[in-house]
Design an enzyme around this catalytic site. Structure first.
Site, PDB file in Angstrom:
ATOM      1  N   ASN A 160      89.251  46.195  90.516  1.00  0.00           N
ATOM      2  CA  ASN A 160      88.013  46.613  89.844  1.00  0.00           C
ATOM      3  C   ASN A 160      86.860  46.455  90.839  1.00  0.00           C
ATOM      4  OD1 ASN A 160      85.681  46.805  88.359  1.00  0.00           O
ATOM      5  ND2 ASN A 160      86.185  45.167  86.912  1.00  0.00           N
ATOM      6  N   ASP A 220      89.136  38.380  84.623  1.00  0.00           N
ATOM      7  CA  ASP A 220      90.095  38.418  83.525  1.00  0.00           C
ATOM      8  C   ASP A 220      90.010  39.721  82.730  1.00  0.00           C
ATOM      9  OD1 ASP A 220      91.051  35.703  83.966  1.00  0.00           O
ATOM     10  OD2 ASP A 220      89.020  35.125  83.421  1.00  0.00           O
ATOM     11  N   GLY A 523      86.924  36.962  77.508  1.00  0.00           N
ATOM     12  CA  GLY A 523      85.642  37.208  78.173  1.00  0.00           C
ATOM     13  C   GLY A 523      85.045  38.583  77.895  1.00  0.00           C
ATOM     14  N   GLU A 524      85.735  39.396  77.104  1.00  0.00           N
ATOM     15  CA  GLU A 524      85.242  40.740  76.777  1.00  0.00           C
ATOM     16  C   GLU A 524      84.677  40.727  75.358  1.00  0.00           C
ATOM     17  OE1 GLU A 524      85.641  43.530  79.089  1.00  0.00           O
ATOM     18  OE2 GLU A 524      85.837  41.680  80.226  1.00  0.00           O
TER      19      GLU A 524
HETATM   20  P1  ADP Z   1      84.331  39.854  86.023  1.00  0.00           P
HETATM   21  O1  ADP Z   1      85.095  38.575  85.961  1.00  0.00           O
HETATM   22  O2  ADP Z   1      83.505  39.914  87.238  1.00  0.00           O
HETATM   23  O3  ADP Z   1      83.594  40.101  84.752  1.00  0.00           O
HETATM   24  P2  ADP Z   1      86.351  41.672  85.095  1.00  0.00           P
HETATM   25  O4  ADP Z   1      87.681  41.950  85.674  1.00  0.00           O
HETATM   26  O5  ADP Z   1      86.337  40.786  83.903  1.00  0.00           O
HETATM   27  O6  ADP Z   1      85.407  41.032  86.202  1.00  0.00           O
HETATM   28  O7  ADP Z   1      85.704  43.060  84.770  1.00  0.00           O
HETATM   29  C1  ADP Z   1      84.480  43.208  84.111  1.00  0.00           C
HETATM   30  C2  ADP Z   1      84.501  44.465  83.276  1.00  0.00           C
HETATM   31  O8  ADP Z   1      84.592  45.623  84.079  1.00  0.00           O
HETATM   32  C3  ADP Z   1      85.653  44.553  82.302  1.00  0.00           C
HETATM   33  O9  ADP Z   1      85.117  44.888  81.055  1.00  0.00           O
HETATM   34  C4  ADP Z   1      86.507  45.710  82.819  1.00  0.00           C
HETATM   35  O10 ADP Z   1      87.135  46.366  81.736  1.00  0.00           O
HETATM   36  C5  ADP Z   1      85.460  46.574  83.447  1.00  0.00           C
HETATM   37  N1  ADP Z   1      85.900  47.517  84.493  1.00  0.00           N
HETATM   38  C6  ADP Z   1      87.099  47.655  85.086  1.00  0.00           C
HETATM   39  N2  ADP Z   1      87.061  48.605  86.060  1.00  0.00           N
HETATM   40  C7  ADP Z   1      85.779  49.079  86.070  1.00  0.00           C
HETATM   41  C8  ADP Z   1      85.103  50.071  86.836  1.00  0.00           C
HETATM   42  N3  ADP Z   1      85.715  50.741  87.799  1.00  0.00           N
HETATM   43  N4  ADP Z   1      83.791  50.273  86.568  1.00  0.00           N
HETATM   44  C9  ADP Z   1      83.144  49.577  85.619  1.00  0.00           C
HETATM   45  N5  ADP Z   1      83.731  48.624  84.858  1.00  0.00           N
HETATM   46  C10 ADP Z   1      85.037  48.371  85.077  1.00  0.00           C
HETATM   47 MG    MG Z   2      85.117  39.242  82.883  1.00  0.00          MG
END
Ligand code: ADP
Ligand code: MG
Length: 545
Positions: A160, A220, A523-524
């Site tokens: 990501n 996560d 965390g979502e």
């Molecule tokens: P962090 O721990 O930094 O929050 P995450 O893996 O939890 O990282 O991702 C944060 C959010 O970004 C999640 O809701 C995920 O679904 C979303 N996500 C995944 N890929 C992308 C993308 N290419 N652009 C924007 N959001 C994304």
């Molecule tokens: Mg997150």
């Protein structure tokens, strides 16, 4: 090369004889000649040429070895073959106490013969022997069922680019995990997600027979997408058994921190955590992982692998999004900000205790057949009340606020066996928490809530238990801060905080009263409103190393 005499190991009684011996030069410095011995448990490299710098002898445990390969350079004029072995030994840190893993590569130049093929065969024989012995030297782990990833393992690596400080793909410049898989000859496909739910859609449609593992490099949130994508498939039963790996690339790296914790290593963060998880991933040991199915008031079920939060923790997680640029520290900043405006969250919480759990004080067991509530006081004596208003009002509220659930969106995944429909009364063996004023509710199924928050020290990936915490209203700011500070070392349960309750459960139901608020799953943010959840033991597979 010779076969050497057996040297029984006096500590363990295990025969640790030298099974292969050879004298090679170092790839990096051909002037340095080494005697290399391979035993059942170690690779011992003794320098024969004394050198002014560097140690003369290195003993590398095969437990720390992630791979070994033999190869030739393209240069046809050179008959030599090469042997490279990759280790991640624990080393004491320079500046601080504790230990962390460091990457060590041993590369040798084999040119004893004129025939390039014979040199390569010799190197391959060594590489095979190192790999076989390191596979036999896995760390034993109690209670967790393990299997090994097939080798070579075909990985889909999902990254990501928005995770962490917004430079998730930067982590790829870290040489370790991806290089490690390249050097081990692990074919992997890199997918950089383009938008939210891209990974979810991708794994929902992918031909999974092409992959032995799906590896997530993010926080996560991306794994949450992948797990739910797998469970939306028609072949979910097979799909969810695809081994899942994680490399910390986000700001919330709770699962990565948990996996590191399960390996019984001392706590690390940032790049050291990445290195440790890269090592564990290369070891390729797979354990079962519980998933929790969550029914919200509308929409299909969702599956959660890490946590469910309401109140203080959920608010901090989401409000701290604006401090994303500081990385994992965003939760610390968010905690301090939220503490300053500490508030009470009203709602009703009920749970089904895990079998070995004694119900704790301040709880009410529902007896809905005879419409009575039995409350249990702190010394375990029962007192009877003659109404069941709590449960009835739970039902009443639901019919007011909940949109109807579509019967056509049959959710996939295993059926829930412990949960009645969300708008129906709970069975009599559930416990209703007497308070309705909370500061937080946190359900955890792994040890870590964040890189530096060891929320459920006793949690294991497949213990079949939801570790439920709640903090009752009335706690002071200072006491709550103390709890979070103690949680850094997992010592919050030892603080004897009267407002903190911890219980192991198999299912729970939460009904927040206020019309607006935040609930997070792994965390979502998910739909705010009543929800219920049940643990499905060992449903998924996790690469824990
Ligand atoms: P962090 O721990 O930094 O929050 P995450 O893996 O939890 O990282 O991702 C944060 C959010 O970004 C999640 O809701 C995920 O679904 C979303 N996500 C995944 N890929 C992308 C993308 N290419 N652009 C924007 N959001 C994304
Ligand atoms: Mg997150």
């Amino acid at each position: 090369m010779d076969e050497r005499r057996a040297e029984p190991d006096h500590n363990t009684g295990v025969n640790n004889s030298v099974s292969l011996y050879g004298e090679f030069t170092l790839t990096g410095n051909r002037k340095v000649r080494c005697a290399v011995s391979l035993t059942e448990r170690e690779l011992v490299v003794q320098r024969l040429t004394s050198t002014p710098v560097g140690r003369n002898k290195a003993v590398l445990s095969l437990k720390d070895c992630v791979g070994c390969r033999a190869y030739r350079e393209d240069d046809n004029a050179d008959p030599a073959a090469y042997l490279s072995a990759y280790f991640y030994p624990l080393k004491r840190r320079w500046m601080s106490s504790g230990v962390s893993r460091q990457r060590v590569e041993q590369s040798f130049h084999l040119a004893a013969l004129q025939d390039p093929r014979a040199n390569l065969e010799e190197a391959e024989k060594w590489a095979r022997a190192v790999r076989e012995r390191s596979a036999r030297q896995q760390y034993p782990r109690d209670g967790v069922l393990m299997s090994q990833l097939s080798r070579p393992c075909r990985m889909m690596l999902l990254v990501n680019p928005q995770s962490g400080k917004g430079g998730g793909a930067d982590s790829l410049q870290q040489p370790h995990p991806t290089q490690c898989s390249t050097r081990r000859g692990v074919p992997h496909t890199l997918v950089i997600t383009e938008h939210q739910n891209h990974a979810r859609e991708l794994v929902r449609e992918a031909d999974l027979s092409q992959w032995d593992a799906l590896v997530i490099m993010s926080g996560d949130g991306l794994l949450f997408e992948v797990i739910n994508g797998l469970l939306e498939r028609e072949d979910w039963e097979d799909a969810i058994r695809t081994p899942l790996g994680i490399l910390p690339g986000g700001s919330g790296n709770a699962l990565a921190a948990s996996i590191h914790h399960y390996s019984r290593s001392s706590p690390v963060s940032s790049e050291e955590l990445l290195l440790s998880c890269g090592f564990l991933l290369c070891k390729g040991l797979v354990s079962r992982m519980d998933l929790v199915s969550v029914q919200l008031s509308s929409g299909p079920r969702l599956f959660s692998f890490l946590s469910l939060a309401w109140g203080f923790v959920a608010d901090v997680d989401i409000e701290s999004e604006k401090y994303r640029h500081v990385g994992a520290a965003r939760f610390t900043v968010g905690t301090l900000v939220r503490l300053a405006s500490l508030r009470v969250y009203r709602g009703r919480l009920a749970y089904l205790p895990a079998p070995d759990q004694e119900t704790l004080r301040n709880e009410v067991t529902l007896h809905c057949n005879n419409q009575t509530l039995r409350s249990r006081d702190s010394v375990g004596q029962n007192t009877f009340h003659n109404s069941c208003h709590s449960n009835n009002s739970l039902k009443a509220r639901r019919t007011e606020s909940t949109p109807s659930r579509s019967p056509h969106k049959a959710p996939r995944g295993p059926p829930d066996s412990l949960l009645p429909p969300l708008d129906q009364q709970l069975p009599g063996d559930w416990v209703l928490v007497q308070e309705e004023d909370f500061v937080l509710m946190l359900a955890m199924y792994h040890s870590h809530l964040a890189e530096d928050l060891l929320a459920a020290p006793g949690a294991a990936p497949d213990d079949g238990v939801i570790h439920l915490f709640y903090v009752r209203a009335g706690i002071s700011r200072a006491a709550l801060l103390k709890l979070f500070l103690a949680m850094e070392k997992g010592e919050h349960l030892g603080t004897n905080c009267q407002h903190l309750v911890y219980v192991k459960v198999r299912a729970l139901r939460l009904e927040p009263f206020s019309p607006k608020g935040i609930i997070t799953m792994d965390g979502e943010v998910v739909e705010y409103g009543p929800l219920q959840a049940e643990v499905h033991r060992g449903l998924a597979r996790l690469i824990t190393g």
